[in-house]
Design a protein around this motif. Structure first.
Motif, PDB file in Angstrom:
ATOM      1  N   PRO A 157       0.807  -1.226   0.000  1.00  0.00           N
ATOM      2  CA  PRO A 157       0.000   0.000   0.000  1.00  0.00           C
ATOM      3  C   PRO A 157       0.839   1.274   0.000  1.00  0.00           C
ATOM      4  O   PRO A 157       0.476   2.263  -0.644  1.00  0.00           O
ATOM      5  CB  PRO A 157      -0.827  -0.129   1.283  1.00  0.00           C
ATOM      6  CG  PRO A 157      -0.907  -1.589   1.529  1.00  0.00           C
ATOM      7  CD  PRO A 157       0.417  -2.130   1.102  1.00  0.00           C
ATOM      8  N   ASP A 158       1.965   1.261   0.702  1.00  0.00           N
ATOM      9  CA  ASP A 158       2.826   2.444   0.712  1.00  0.00           C
ATOM     10  C   ASP A 158       3.507   2.670  -0.631  1.00  0.00           C
ATOM     11  O   ASP A 158       3.970   3.780  -0.914  1.00  0.00           O
ATOM     12  CB  ASP A 158       3.895   2.309   1.803  1.00  0.00           C
ATOM     13  CG  ASP A 158       3.312   2.419   3.194  1.00  0.00           C
ATOM     14  OD1 ASP A 158       2.208   2.976   3.317  1.00  0.00           O
ATOM     15  OD2 ASP A 158       3.929   1.942   4.153  1.00  0.00           O
ATOM     16  N   GLN A 177     -11.026   2.255   3.451  1.00  0.00           N
ATOM     17  CA  GLN A 177     -10.002   3.215   3.038  1.00  0.00           C
ATOM     18  C   GLN A 177     -10.609   4.290   2.133  1.00  0.00           C
ATOM     19  O   GLN A 177     -11.594   4.049   1.430  1.00  0.00           O
ATOM     20  CB  GLN A 177      -8.869   2.507   2.318  1.00  0.00           C
ATOM     21  CG  GLN A 177      -8.187   1.437   3.157  1.00  0.00           C
ATOM     22  CD  GLN A 177      -7.649   1.965   4.471  1.00  0.00           C
ATOM     23  OE1 GLN A 177      -6.851   2.904   4.506  1.00  0.00           O
ATOM     24  NE2 GLN A 177      -8.089   1.362   5.568  1.00  0.00           N
ATOM     25  N   ARG A 211      -4.883   3.407  -2.564  1.00  0.00           N
ATOM     26  CA  ARG A 211      -4.698   2.430  -1.490  1.00  0.00           C
ATOM     27  C   ARG A 211      -5.807   1.383  -1.494  1.00  0.00           C
ATOM     28  O   ARG A 211      -5.572   0.223  -1.145  1.00  0.00           O
ATOM     29  CB  ARG A 211      -4.616   3.140  -0.142  1.00  0.00           C
ATOM     30  CG  ARG A 211      -3.296   3.866   0.058  1.00  0.00           C
ATOM     31  CD  ARG A 211      -3.195   4.504   1.431  1.00  0.00           C
ATOM     32  NE  ARG A 211      -1.919   5.214   1.562  1.00  0.00           N
ATOM     33  CZ  ARG A 211      -0.805   4.669   2.021  1.00  0.00           C
ATOM     34  NH1 ARG A 211      -0.792   3.405   2.388  1.00  0.00           N
ATOM     35  NH2 ARG A 211       0.311   5.373   2.109  1.00  0.00           N
ATOM     36  N   TYR A 214      -4.817  -2.570  -1.672  1.00  0.00           N
ATOM     37  CA  TYR A 214      -5.290  -3.667  -0.825  1.00  0.00           C
ATOM     38  C   TYR A 214      -6.104  -4.670  -1.637  1.00  0.00           C
ATOM     39  O   TYR A 214      -6.105  -5.872  -1.331  1.00  0.00           O
ATOM     40  CB  TYR A 214      -6.095  -3.116   0.344  1.00  0.00           C
ATOM     41  CG  TYR A 214      -5.219  -2.573   1.441  1.00  0.00           C
ATOM     42  CD1 TYR A 214      -4.452  -3.424   2.222  1.00  0.00           C
ATOM     43  CD2 TYR A 214      -5.132  -1.202   1.683  1.00  0.00           C
ATOM     44  CE1 TYR A 214      -3.625  -2.933   3.218  1.00  0.00           C
ATOM     45  CE2 TYR A 214      -4.312  -0.701   2.679  1.00  0.00           C
ATOM     46  CZ  TYR A 214      -3.554  -1.573   3.445  1.00  0.00           C
ATOM     47  OH  TYR A 214      -2.725  -1.086   4.426  1.00  0.00           O
TER      48      TYR A 214
END
Length: 688
Positions: free
Chosen positions: A238-239, A299, A304, A308
């Motif tokens: 995700p980052d 989210q 993001r 995921y």
């Protein structure tokens, strides 16, 4: 044509070399070279696929010795089978679309040439990984994929979040790679070669014991856990959204994260020989898929959510492959092998489409937060339509691509009730969070009027790839239709694995589950019959758990990162104050001891020697005046000495007075001589 398949990775490598060394100052030429050569790789991949169709999937292997030692044999070579041909096509299609899309998305970036050079190197790495015929080569390209992902995720390195994300991805995947290399070393020690087919022959012949086989399989799977972001190393993916959106599409669709699934599929014989290793794979895949899907529900960052979603879908694939190994080890047939790789292919197209669609939205409204969007379907028709197509495909709606591959995955859970129930629950969550994203982004009233007013459809360089990927998201999965000569598996697996026939009841159940998820999202976020805020308050604990990503980052920070940083601070203090202090003390004492020795040498030793020398010089200086050569002076001295002896015999006191007087006279005489240098040392006048 097949014997020249090794050229396919070399096209993007050539682009990288040309851009870095020759054309990096000419931005448009650099992008043209990168796109042209990746398109050539795509065309060559098409020819390879056609040739493999003509051979009905029969593999081709070419290799040359690299190291041939008594205990190990390493080689450079390629293995081209139907699965390789399909993956070459998938990688080159997605990479071509991403690079063309980047013409519009990155048009103002100051590091344009570097960006296309990195994309080319990334594509080369993945293509090399796909065609490798041994674990030695796959590990080389595996690490190169990790390097290029670090360069692309942290491409905007002036942003701290981007540079941190690049480091996080690099370090986290290195943890998995450590396990991977341990698995390779186990195979090297017990087999003596890293060639796929030679290892697989040893496995099928029973040469490797169950424990060794399980250990090798689990350690090799560690590499897939890192690259494909499986639990517990899923936190980096995700980052990775801090990189440019086209990079996210490439990483999440067809390259880096696909590498782990491809590795498990390629080494499936290892896992099929060990029910233990296969069960580990299946359980990790299921846990990962569930965790990621549950996090995506709440989210608000558009990228993001898709990140995921990628983690969850990769878990689907890994689970299916693991279940195949479990069933095969127990003598049963399973569709998991087909399902995992089939979904890998279809997922590449609709996930690339979703990320590029998200990039089109971000390009228009300049925010990632879906709460600041809404109503964009009025201004972005192409983006909206293609995004909904990809969402329907990933939700598994008939007859789109995702429906056919998801059906295979659900079918692979037959005989495993727990896996089947959780798989259907994940399918429900997938449909829900994807259409939550769609409804909040494209429908309803705009929640940020200013952003909405400035929104516009993306240029054709961006919408063109969206259209191509939308077409593939609809039709690519049709190769799995049963009436196409048993579909996907008949070609890709060359009749080596079992392909489950259509399970219509499971199709209906999975479709109903997906429609239910879409319906719930429609009710909450489109019709607003149910309040999302009220649900969040009612299920506050679950909502916070999902919104905070199950607190994995916080847990890792508390039990791993902070203790490591604390221990490094303690070690630094010990080094600075104890080790360096001891060294500095010894150095200080050494300097002081040297100073003392220097003082003693200078003032005691040298002083004594020099003092004796000065005394000798002073005595000789006095004696030279006594030895003047004057007869009268010598006579005076003799007479004076005689008088002194007489006085000493008569009275000691008189002698001492006499001696003092004599010294005074001598000193006065010396003084006179010193004041009359013209007479000192003159030669006597013998001529006169």
């Amino acid at each position: 044509m097949l014997e020249y398949a090794y050229l396919i990775p070399l096209y993007p490598l050539l682009a990288f070399v040309l851009i870095i060394f020759f054309t990096r100052w000419k931005e448009r030429l650099s992008s043209a070279i990168a796109i042209l050569l990746v398109l050539l790789a795509f065309v060559h991949s098409v020819f390879v696929l056609v040739a493999m169709l003509g051979r009905h999937g029969a593999p081709v292997e070419l290799s040359t010795p690299f190291i041939d030692h008594l205990i190990i044999k390493l080689e450079l070579g390629m293995w081209i089978d139907a699965l390789t041909a399909v993956m070459l096509l998938v990688v080159t299609i997605v990479s071509s679309c991403v690079q063309i899309y980047s013409l519009g998305y990155m048009h103002n970036d100051p590091r344009w040439s570097r960006y296309f050079a990195y994309l080319s190197l990334f594509t080369f790495s993945m293509l090399g990984l796909v065609i490798a015929n041994n674990f030695f080569m796959i590990f080389i390209f595996w690490e190169l994929v990790g390097l290029t992902s670090y360069l692309l995720i942290g491409f905007w390195f002036e942003k701290k979040t981007a540079s941190d994300a690049g480091k996080k991805a690099f370090i986290t995947t290195r943890i998995g790679d450590l396990g991977f290399i341990v698995g390779i070393l186990i195979l090297t020690f017990y087999v003596g070669t890293l060639n796929y087919q030679e290892i697989f022959e040893k496995v099928t012949s029973g040469t490797l014991s169950g424990g060794i086989l399980a250990a090798a399989g689990i350690f090799i799977f560690c590499g897939a856990i890192g690259k494909s972001a499986q639990f517990p190393l899923h936190v980096w993916l995700p980052d990775a959204m801090e990189g440019p959106t086209p990079v996210s599409a490439l990483i999440h669709a067809a390259t880096m994260v696909a590498a782990g699934v491809y590795l498990v599929a390629r080494a499936m014989t290892l896992f099929a020989g060990s029910a233990t290793a296969s069960m580990v794979v299946a359980v990790i895949g299921l846990i990962t898929s569930f965790l990621a899907a549950s996090i995506a529900l709440t989210q608000n960052d558009i990228k993001r959510i898709l990140a995921y979603s990628t983690v969850s879908q990769l878990g689907y694939m890994i689970m299916a492959l693991g279940l195949y190994g479990v069933d095969y080890a127990h003598g049963h047939h399973s569709a998991g092998y087909v399902a995992g790789t089939f979904h890998l292919m279809t997922h590449a197209f609709f996930k690339a489409l979703l990320f590029l669609g998200a990039g089109s939205v971000i390009h228009a409204v300049h925010t990632n937060d879906i709460n600041d969007m809404g109503g964009l379907s009025r201004k972005m028709k192409t983006t909206t339509i293609t995004f909904f197509i990809a969402s329907l495909s990933i939700a598994g709606i008939f007859p789109l691509s995702g429906f056919w591959s998801k059906d295979e995955i659900v079918a692979s859970t037959a005989g495993h009730p727990v896996f089947m129930v959780v798989t259907l629950l994940i399918a429900f969550m997938t449909a829900f969070y994807m259409f939550r994203l769609c409804f909040l982004t494209f429908t309803g009233e705009p929640r940020d009027k200013e952003r909405f007013e400035h929104a516009h459809e993306s240029p054709k360089s961006m919408t063109g790839p969206l259209t191509v990927l939308a077409f593939l998201s609809v039709f690519a999965g049709w190769v799995g239709l049963p009436w196409l000569h048993r579909g996907f598996s008949s070609f890709v697996y060359h009749d080596q694995v079992h392909h489950a026939g259509p399970h219509y009841i499971l199709m209906i159940i999975s479709t109903m589950v997906a429609v239910s998820g879409i319906g719930l999202a429609y009710t909450i976020y489109y019709k607003k019959v149910i309040s999302a805020d009220a649900l969040a308050r009612r299920f506050k604990v679950l909502y916070k758990l999902s919104f905070n990503k199950w607190y994995f980052d916080e847990i890792y920070d508390a039990i791993i990162i902070r203790p490591i940083l604390g221990s490094t601070r303690v070690l630094w203090w010990f080094d600075a104050n104890v080790v360096d202090g001891l060294v500095n003390l010894i150095g200080w004492l050494t300097v002081k001891w040297a100073d003392l020795k220097m003082w003693f040498d200078r003032y005691i030793i040298d002083g004594t020697v020099n003092g004796l020398g000065y005394l000798c010089m002073a005595g000789s200086w006095m004696v030279k005046f006594i030895q003047s050569g004057s007869v009268q002076f010598y006579t005076l001295v003799v007479i004076g000495g005689a008088i002194g002896a007489v006085l000493y015999r008569v009275t000691e006191v008189g002698f001492y007075f006499y001696l003092i007087g004599l010294i005074i006279v001598a000193l006065l005489s010396l003084l006179v001589k010193m004041t009359r240098p013209d007479r000192v040392g003159t030669e006597p006048n013998i001529e006169g």
